[in-house]
Scaffold this active site. Structure first.
Site: not given
Length: 294
Positions: A193, A198, A213, A216
């Site tokens: 990913d 991120h 961040i 998830g």
């Protein structure tokens, strides 16, 4: 209309043939924090995640990332009937159900479709689902996920359903914490990913966040691993399925607190932030979590 439900719902997202190896499993487990505690390098339980060989096991959450594990481009959003971009999107929810313990290496084909589109007014929720099948036709695992698309919605469509998992009014059977490392997102992005949200501070700020961040799905894997270790003696084969709703963001350097309660045939759980930063303490991370037992 950027999202056309009449085109999107039921659309075939195609088939992805993929393979994985023990090395992929090891990297994934390291990416979700396995082996990070003092003494884990000597712990038989911890080494079941981090040492290749006959003792290696696979957390079911690996099935979510296995089809895209070797991708190096940001995830595509060329969904039929959906004109959206990465800066609008956050992961809404995720679940995985395994039909048998996942092998440490193999080949499979995943065929997915858009199963639903919900109109939340100022946002839209797009659901997809699919099943990974081995070359001999055996169903290995099933995934279902949703993305939350900011700035869309408002066409008067179905708002969808809301199922809240009630947490028991007693002390949890498992209460544990995990310290997210500063480089956690950089490590986890090697699991396929490469969304710049991120990793790239400028991209994150443009998307409305003060800093990159944590993925998830990294939080998803961390919570599952903590529950498996805390309530199932680290036995990944005891997990039949796991699902939850992404309720908030995690920043590298924060601490995730996980609470779990045993119930008949399952574990219900929730995760939030337990960090020194007072304004973030108690912020939800993963809600409506259910771990189904094999």
């Amino acid at each position: 209309m950027p999202i056309d439900p009449s085109v999107a719902i039921g659309a075939d997202l195609g088939a992805t043939e993929f393979s994985w190896s023990e090395s992929d499993v090891l990297l994934y487990h390291l990416g979700i924090g396995a082996g990070s505690r003092a003494g884990d390098n000597l712990s038989p339980q911890a080494l079941r995640y981090t040492l290749d060989g006959p003792g290696l096991q696979v957390l079911p959450s690996f099935g979510v990332v296995a089809p895209t594990f070797h991708m190096t481009d940001p995830p595509p959003l060329d969904l039929p009937g959906c004109d959206i971009n990465l800066a609008q999107v956050v992961h809404g929810s995720q679940s995985v159900t395994v039909h048998r313990p996942l092998p440490t290496s193999g080949t499979a084909t995943l065929r997915k479709k858009i199963s639903d589109v919900w109109d939340k007014g100022k946002a839209a929720v797009i659901w997809d689902e699919g099943t990974a099948v081995s070359p001999d036709g055996e169903e290995l695992w099933t995934v279902r996920s949703s993305i939350f698309v900011k700035g869309e919605g408002g066409w008067g469509g179905d708002r969808g359903t809301s199922t809240k998992v009630e947490l028991p009014d007693r002390e949890p059977d498992c209460l544990t914490t995990y310290d997210v490392t500063p480089q956690q997102a950089m490590l986890y992005r090697l699991c396929g990913d490469r969304n710049p949200l991120h990793a790239d501070p400028d991209f994150a700020k443009a998307a409305g966040f003060p800093a990159p961040i944590l993925h998830g799905l990294c939080s998803f894997g961390i919570v599952l691993r903590e529950l498996t270790d805390g309530l199932l003696d680290g036995d990944a084969t005891a997990v039949r399925g796991f699902g939850g709703r992404f309720a908030g963001v995690v920043f590298p350097g924060e601490t995730i607190r996980v609470r779990g309660w045993r119930e008949a045939g399952r574990v219900v759980a929730a995760a939030d932030i337990a960090s020194p930063r007072e304004e973030r303490d108690g912020s939800p991370v993963l809600a409506d979590c259910v771990l189904d037992l094999a």
